[in-house]
Design a protein around this motif. Structure first.
Motif, PDB file in Angstrom:
ATOM      1  N   VAL A 145      14.630   4.488   4.429  1.00  0.00           N
ATOM      2  CA  VAL A 145      15.839   4.522   3.588  1.00  0.00           C
ATOM      3  C   VAL A 145      16.444   5.918   3.597  1.00  0.00           C
ATOM      4  CG1 VAL A 145      16.666   4.334   1.213  1.00  0.00           C
ATOM      5  CG2 VAL A 145      15.160   2.582   2.149  1.00  0.00           C
ATOM      6  N   SER A 146      15.606   6.942   3.454  1.00  0.00           N
ATOM      7  CA  SER A 146      16.144   8.304   3.436  1.00  0.00           C
ATOM      8  C   SER A 146      16.720   8.684   4.800  1.00  0.00           C
ATOM      9  CB  SER A 146      15.076   9.300   3.006  1.00  0.00           C
ATOM     10  OG  SER A 146      14.012   9.314   3.928  1.00  0.00           O
ATOM     11  N   THR A 147      16.152   8.176   5.877  1.00  0.00           N
ATOM     12  CA  THR A 147      16.701   8.438   7.214  1.00  0.00           C
ATOM     13  C   THR A 147      18.078   7.807   7.358  1.00  0.00           C
ATOM     14  OG1 THR A 147      14.487   8.545   8.165  1.00  0.00           O
ATOM     15  CG2 THR A 147      16.296   8.141   9.692  1.00  0.00           C
ATOM     16  N   LEU A 148      18.212   6.566   6.899  1.00  0.00           N
ATOM     17  CA  LEU A 148      19.522   5.906   6.973  1.00  0.00           C
ATOM     18  C   LEU A 148      20.560   6.623   6.121  1.00  0.00           C
ATOM     19  CD1 LEU A 148      18.514   2.136   6.903  1.00  0.00           C
ATOM     20  CD2 LEU A 148      19.450   3.436   8.825  1.00  0.00           C
ATOM     21  N   LEU A 149      20.183   7.044   4.926  1.00  0.00           N
ATOM     22  CA  LEU A 149      21.122   7.782   4.079  1.00  0.00           C
ATOM     23  C   LEU A 149      21.505   9.120   4.704  1.00  0.00           C
ATOM     24  CD1 LEU A 149      19.685   7.089   0.518  1.00  0.00           C
ATOM     25  CD2 LEU A 149      21.782   6.192   1.529  1.00  0.00           C
ATOM     26  N   GLY A 150      20.554   9.791   5.301  1.00  0.00           N
ATOM     27  CA  GLY A 150      20.841  11.066   5.964  1.00  0.00           C
ATOM     28  C   GLY A 150      21.753  10.879   7.160  1.00  0.00           C
ATOM     29  N   ALA A 151      21.493   9.831   7.944  1.00  0.00           N
ATOM     30  CA  ALA A 151      22.348   9.564   9.101  1.00  0.00           C
ATOM     31  C   ALA A 151      23.766   9.220   8.649  1.00  0.00           C
ATOM     32  CB  ALA A 151      21.760   8.421   9.925  1.00  0.00           C
ATOM     33  N   THR A 187       0.844  -1.181   0.000  1.00  0.00           N
ATOM     34  CA  THR A 187       0.000   0.000   0.000  1.00  0.00           C
ATOM     35  C   THR A 187       0.881   1.232   0.000  1.00  0.00           C
ATOM     36  OG1 THR A 187      -0.081   0.073   2.408  1.00  0.00           O
ATOM     37  CG2 THR A 187      -1.790  -1.215   1.284  1.00  0.00           C
ATOM     38  N   TRP A 188       0.275   2.400  -0.230  1.00  0.00           N
ATOM     39  CA  TRP A 188       1.064   3.630  -0.306  1.00  0.00           C
ATOM     40  C   TRP A 188       1.725   3.927   1.027  1.00  0.00           C
ATOM     41  CZ3 TRP A 188       0.193   7.792   2.806  1.00  0.00           C
ATOM     42  CH2 TRP A 188      -1.027   7.819   3.472  1.00  0.00           C
ATOM     43  N   SER A 189       1.087   3.569   2.146  1.00  0.00           N
ATOM     44  CA  SER A 189       1.688   3.858   3.445  1.00  0.00           C
ATOM     45  C   SER A 189       2.909   2.977   3.692  1.00  0.00           C
ATOM     46  CB  SER A 189       0.663   3.678   4.561  1.00  0.00           C
ATOM     47  OG  SER A 189       0.172   2.360   4.570  1.00  0.00           O
ATOM     48  N   ASP A 190       2.858   1.727   3.205  1.00  0.00           N
ATOM     49  CA  ASP A 190       4.027   0.860   3.343  1.00  0.00           C
ATOM     50  C   ASP A 190       5.200   1.393   2.527  1.00  0.00           C
ATOM     51  OD1 ASP A 190       2.598  -0.810   4.960  1.00  0.00           O
ATOM     52  OD2 ASP A 190       2.093  -2.237   3.363  1.00  0.00           O
ATOM     53  N   ARG A 191       4.917   1.824   1.312  1.00  0.00           N
ATOM     54  CA  ARG A 191       5.990   2.374   0.477  1.00  0.00           C
ATOM     55  C   ARG A 191       6.533   3.657   1.071  1.00  0.00           C
ATOM     56  NH1 ARG A 191       2.490   1.403  -4.723  1.00  0.00           N
ATOM     57  NH2 ARG A 191       1.412   3.051  -3.645  1.00  0.00           N
ATOM     58  N   LEU A 192       5.645   4.494   1.634  1.00  0.00           N
ATOM     59  CA  LEU A 192       6.098   5.735   2.254  1.00  0.00           C
ATOM     60  C   LEU A 192       6.970   5.451   3.464  1.00  0.00           C
ATOM     61  CD1 LEU A 192       5.906   8.829   2.315  1.00  0.00           C
ATOM     62  CD2 LEU A 192       3.888   8.584   3.740  1.00  0.00           C
ATOM     63  N   LEU A 193       6.573   4.469   4.271  1.00  0.00           N
ATOM     64  CA  LEU A 193       7.358   4.103   5.442  1.00  0.00           C
ATOM     65  C   LEU A 193       8.720   3.568   5.032  1.00  0.00           C
ATOM     66  CD1 LEU A 193       7.330   3.808   8.527  1.00  0.00           C
ATOM     67  CD2 LEU A 193       6.390   1.525   8.209  1.00  0.00           C
ATOM     68  N   TYR A 194       8.744   2.744   4.001  1.00  0.00           N
ATOM     69  CA  TYR A 194      10.014   2.191   3.514  1.00  0.00           C
ATOM     70  C   TYR A 194      10.923   3.294   2.996  1.00  0.00           C
ATOM     71  CZ  TYR A 194      13.253  -0.535   0.697  1.00  0.00           C
ATOM     72  OH  TYR A 194      14.379  -1.066   0.156  1.00  0.00           O
ATOM     73  N   SER A 195      10.370   4.203   2.192  1.00  0.00           N
ATOM     74  CA  SER A 195      11.207   5.267   1.635  1.00  0.00           C
ATOM     75  C   SER A 195      11.677   6.226   2.728  1.00  0.00           C
ATOM     76  CB  SER A 195      10.462   6.026   0.540  1.00  0.00           C
ATOM     77  OG  SER A 195       9.341   6.681   1.071  1.00  0.00           O
ATOM     78  N   ALA A 196      10.849   6.459   3.748  1.00  0.00           N
ATOM     79  CA  ALA A 196      11.271   7.317   4.855  1.00  0.00           C
ATOM     80  C   ALA A 196      12.406   6.660   5.626  1.00  0.00           C
ATOM     81  CB  ALA A 196      10.095   7.606   5.779  1.00  0.00           C
TER      82      ALA A 196
END
Length: 88
Positions: free
Chosen positions: A66-72, A55-64
């Motif tokens: 990934v972006s958090t790990l890349l930012g960290a 679902t869109w919320s699962d994809r949003l959670l996954y992308s958030a």
């Protein structure tokens, strides 16, 4: 009777004795059918496009995540670079 914010505004009437179309719609008493307790499941239509895997919320959670790990990672590399530079 439904709320009509323009009830004092004159409306076009097809004949002087009849009611305007808007008046007949607003004054009609239409019974609303009761909603079922549960909605029936949709039957897939042949030739319809397949639904995405998540679902869109699962994809949003996954992308958030990934972006958090890349930012960290970027912050850690920047702090390491500053620490090495200040140690010299």
């Amino acid at each position: 009777m439904a709320y009509d914010p323009q009830r004092d505004r004159p409306r076009h009437r097809p004949d002087p004795q009849g009611a305007a179309a808007v008046d007949s719609i607003l004054d009609s008493e239409v019974a609303v059918p009761p909603r079922p307790a549960h909605e029936p499941e949709a039957v897939p239509v042949a030739g319809a496009a397949p639904q995405p895997a998540g679902t869109w919320s699962d994809r949003l959670l996954y992308s958030a995540g990934v972006s958090t790990l890349l930012g960290a990672g970027a912050v850690l590399v920047t702090l390491w670079w500053l620490w090495r530079r200040l140690r010299r």
